[in-house]
Enzyme design. Structure first.
Site, PDB file in Angstrom:
ATOM      1  N   ASP A   7       3.005   0.820   6.009  1.00  0.00           N
ATOM      2  CA  ASP A   7       4.198   1.373   5.371  1.00  0.00           C
ATOM      3  C   ASP A   7       4.702   2.580   6.153  1.00  0.00           C
ATOM      4  O   ASP A   7       4.024   3.605   6.243  1.00  0.00           O
ATOM      5  CB  ASP A   7       3.845   1.782   3.937  1.00  0.00           C
ATOM      6  CG  ASP A   7       5.071   2.112   3.095  1.00  0.00           C
ATOM      7  OD1 ASP A   7       6.183   2.137   3.649  1.00  0.00           O
ATOM      8  OD2 ASP A   7       4.905   2.343   1.883  1.00  0.00           O
ATOM      9  N   GLU A  57       6.684  -1.814   6.803  1.00  0.00           N
ATOM     10  CA  GLU A  57       7.496  -1.631   5.600  1.00  0.00           C
ATOM     11  C   GLU A  57       8.420  -0.425   5.737  1.00  0.00           C
ATOM     12  O   GLU A  57       7.989   0.634   6.177  1.00  0.00           O
ATOM     13  CB  GLU A  57       6.572  -1.454   4.392  1.00  0.00           C
ATOM     14  CG  GLU A  57       7.302  -1.177   3.093  1.00  0.00           C
ATOM     15  CD  GLU A  57       6.358  -1.112   1.909  1.00  0.00           C
ATOM     16  OE1 GLU A  57       6.726  -0.501   0.895  1.00  0.00           O
ATOM     17  OE2 GLU A  57       5.243  -1.682   1.996  1.00  0.00           O
ATOM     18  N   HIS A  64       7.646  -4.655  -4.866  1.00  0.00           N
ATOM     19  CA  HIS A  64       7.139  -3.285  -4.869  1.00  0.00           C
ATOM     20  C   HIS A  64       6.659  -2.955  -6.274  1.00  0.00           C
ATOM     21  O   HIS A  64       7.356  -3.214  -7.253  1.00  0.00           O
ATOM     22  CB  HIS A  64       8.287  -2.353  -4.460  1.00  0.00           C
ATOM     23  CG  HIS A  64       7.943  -0.908  -4.399  1.00  0.00           C
ATOM     24  ND1 HIS A  64       8.358   0.000  -5.360  1.00  0.00           N
ATOM     25  CD2 HIS A  64       7.259  -0.183  -3.488  1.00  0.00           C
ATOM     26  CE1 HIS A  64       7.951   1.203  -5.020  1.00  0.00           C
ATOM     27  NE2 HIS A  64       7.271   1.128  -3.895  1.00  0.00           N
ATOM     28  N   HIS A 120       7.366   4.095   5.114  1.00  0.00           N
ATOM     29  CA  HIS A 120       7.763   4.933   3.978  1.00  0.00           C
ATOM     30  C   HIS A 120       9.088   5.658   4.211  1.00  0.00           C
ATOM     31  O   HIS A 120       9.375   6.670   3.580  1.00  0.00           O
ATOM     32  CB  HIS A 120       6.663   5.945   3.657  1.00  0.00           C
ATOM     33  CG  HIS A 120       6.503   6.230   2.196  1.00  0.00           C
ATOM     34  ND1 HIS A 120       6.938   7.392   1.611  1.00  0.00           N
ATOM     35  CD2 HIS A 120       5.958   5.496   1.198  1.00  0.00           C
ATOM     36  CE1 HIS A 120       6.653   7.382   0.313  1.00  0.00           C
ATOM     37  NE2 HIS A 120       6.063   6.233   0.049  1.00  0.00           N
ATOM     38  N   GLU A 144      12.355  -1.474  -1.450  1.00  0.00           N
ATOM     39  CA  GLU A 144      11.954  -0.767  -2.662  1.00  0.00           C
ATOM     40  C   GLU A 144      13.012   0.219  -3.142  1.00  0.00           C
ATOM     41  O   GLU A 144      13.039   0.575  -4.314  1.00  0.00           O
ATOM     42  CB  GLU A 144      10.629  -0.037  -2.450  1.00  0.00           C
ATOM     43  CG  GLU A 144      10.692   1.148  -1.495  1.00  0.00           C
ATOM     44  CD  GLU A 144       9.330   1.736  -1.219  1.00  0.00           C
ATOM     45  OE1 GLU A 144       9.053   2.846  -1.720  1.00  0.00           O
ATOM     46  OE2 GLU A 144       8.534   1.094  -0.505  1.00  0.00           O
TER      47      GLU A 144
END
Length: 382
Positions: free
Chosen positions: A184, A210, A286, A186, A236
Site C-alpha cells: 500500500d 495500492e 477496502h 497509501h 478507497e
C-alpha cells in the site's frame, strides 16, 4: 411496515454504528463512518433519515438510494456517500431478514463458496514486518498487506527507495513465493517517486501496489503503469460509479477497492463491481473497519464473480482498544480458516451484534488520524 426509529453509536476504536427499527420490530444495522469524521457523518445520517426515511416503507431500497443521493442539489463526496452507505446497509439487512435470506441471495445468489481475506502486517510506519508476516502465514493466511513506506518527500533519496525495497524483499524471502503480498502506497508517494518505487519493488512480485497516487492524480496512473507490470489497485477514496468510470476508461487499473461504508453501500458497490467486470477489472473491497462493514463486503463478494480478495481489520494496528469480534454476539461469523471466510447463511447481513456491549462502549469517540510532517515542518501525507 414503516421505519419507526433509529439510533447511532460511536464506538471504539473509530467506528459509527446505525440501528434502524421498523414497525414490526425488525432491526437492521449499518456502519456509516468516515474514519476521523464520525461526528460529521453522524449529523449527515440524522439529516437523511429525518428528512427522507423516517415513517417510510423500508422495502424500496433503490428508490431510497436515489432519493438520498439525488434529493440534494450537492452530491457525492466522502461524508454524504458514507452516510448513504450505512443507511443502505441497514436497509439491506432489514430486507434479508424480511425474506429470511442472506443479502447475497437477493442479489442473484452466490458466485463462490468462500472469500479469501488478507491480513495487515507492519503498522503505519512499517516495522517488524517480516516477523509479523511469518506469524500470520503460520496462522493460515495466504495473503498479506503492508505499507510501502512511511512519509516520503516529493523527490526523496535513493536510500528511501532502497529501504522500501529491502523491507519487501525481506518479507518475500520470509514467506516464500506462495504467499501474496499487497503493498500500500497509501497516497503518500508523489507520481515521480511512485514510478521509481514501483520499478524497485517489481522483482519481489507484490500482488498489487495500492493507491500509488492520490485519486486527484489518477491522470498519472497511465504513466506509472508504463513503468511496471505490477497490478495497480485504487479506489478507497472514490465514492461512486461516476468516480470509477474514468479509471475504467483509462484501462490502467487492475483492481478496484471501493469501501462499502464510503462508496454508497451495497446498492452502489454492486453496480461498481458490475462495471469493473465489463472492463476485466477485479475488486478487492477496502475495509479497515468494523463488523457491519465487513459483513456488508462479504455479501457483495459472495455474488460478484470478479472479486479477488477481501480486506479485513482483525488485529489491524488501529484496533488497539476494541476489535471486530468484540461487538458480535457470535464471533464465529468471521471464523477465518486457511485464509478464507465462509459465506454467512443467516438472514440479512448474516451477523448478530451484541447490542448490550455496543451500548456500553458507545460514547464520544474522538479518533483522528495523525498529522505527519516532513523534516522542514511541512505537512506530509499520512
Amino acid at each position: 411496515m414503516r421505519i419507526t426509529d433509529y439510533e447511532l453509536y460511536q464506538v471504539p476504536p473509530r467506528w459509527l454504528f446505525l440501528r434502524l427499527e421498523t414497525s414490526d420490530g425488525r432491526v437492521g444495522w449499518g456502519e456509516p463512518v468516515v474514519e476521523g469524521r464520525a461526528r460529521t457523518v453522524k449529523t449527515a445520517v440524522e439529516e437523511l433519515l429525518d428528512t427522507y426515511l423516517l415513517g417510510s416503507d423500508p422495502d424500496p431500497i433503490e428508490d431510497h438510494w436515489q432519493t438520498m443521493y439525488r434529493g440534494g442539489f450537492y452530491r457525492g463526496g466522502p461524508v454524504l456517500m458514507s452516510a448513504i452507505a450505512g443507511i443502505d446497509q441497514a436497509l439491506w439487512d432489514l430486507k434479508g431478514k424480511q425474506f429470511g435470506a442472506p443479502v447475497y441471495e437477493l442479489l442473484g445468489g452466490k458466485a463462490r463458496n468462500r472469500v479469501q481475506v488478507y491480513q495487515w502486517v507492519g503498522g503505519d510506519r512499517p516495522e517488524g514486518v517480516a516477523q509479523a508476516a511469518e506469524e500470520k502465514v503460520e496462522e493460515g493466511f495466504g495473503a498479506l498487506k503492508m505499507n510501502a513506506t512511511s512519509e516520503m518527500r516529493r523527490v526523496d533519496t535513493p536510500a528511501a527507495i532502497a529501504e522500501a525495497e529491502e523491507r519487501l524483499a525481506t518479507v518475500r524471502e520470509t514467506v516464500g513465493p506462495d504467499v501474496d503480498i499487497g503493498v500500500d502506497f497509501h497516497g503518500r508517494v508523489s507520481k515521480s517517486m511512485a514510478k521509481r518505487l514501483a520499478r524497485a519493488l517489481e522483482p519481489h512480485e507484490p500482488m498489487f501496489i495500492e493507491e500509488p497516487v492520490l485519486p486527484e492524480h489518477n491522470d498519472a496512473l497511465p504513466e506509472i503503469a508504463a513503468y511496471t507490470s505490477i497490478p495497480i489497485a485504487t479506489g478507497e477514496r472514490m465514492y461512486s460509479r461516476w468516480d470509477f468510470k474514468e479509471v475504467f476508461e483509462s484501462g490502467v487499473v487492475d483492481i478496484i477497492q471501493p469501501d462499502l461504508s464510503h462508496a454508497g453501500g451495497i446498492t452502489e458497490v454492486k453496480k461498481i463491481v458490475g462495471m469493473a467486470e465489463a472492463y476485466d477489472v477485479a475488486m478487492a473491497p477496502h475495509c479497515p473497519l468494523g463488523p457491519i462493514a465487513l459483513a456488508s463486503c462479504i455479501q457483495v463478494d459472495a455474488c460478484s464473480p470478479n472479486v479477488l480478495i477481501q480486506e479485513q481489520s482483525l488485529d489491524i494496528h488501529y484496533n488497539e482498544t476494541s476489535d471486530v469480534l468484540d461487538y458480535l454476539a457470535d464471533p464465529s461469523a468471521f471464523d477465518f480458516q486457511d485464509g478464507y471466510v465462509s459465506l454467512p447463511e443467516g438472514p440479512g447481513l448474516g451477523i448478530d451484534l451484541n447490542e448490550e456491549h455496543i451500548r456500553e462502549q458507545a460514547g464520544d469517540i474522538d479518533w483522528h488520524n495523525p498529522v505527519w510532517r516532513h523534516e522542514d515542518g511541512s505537512v506530509a501525507e499520512w
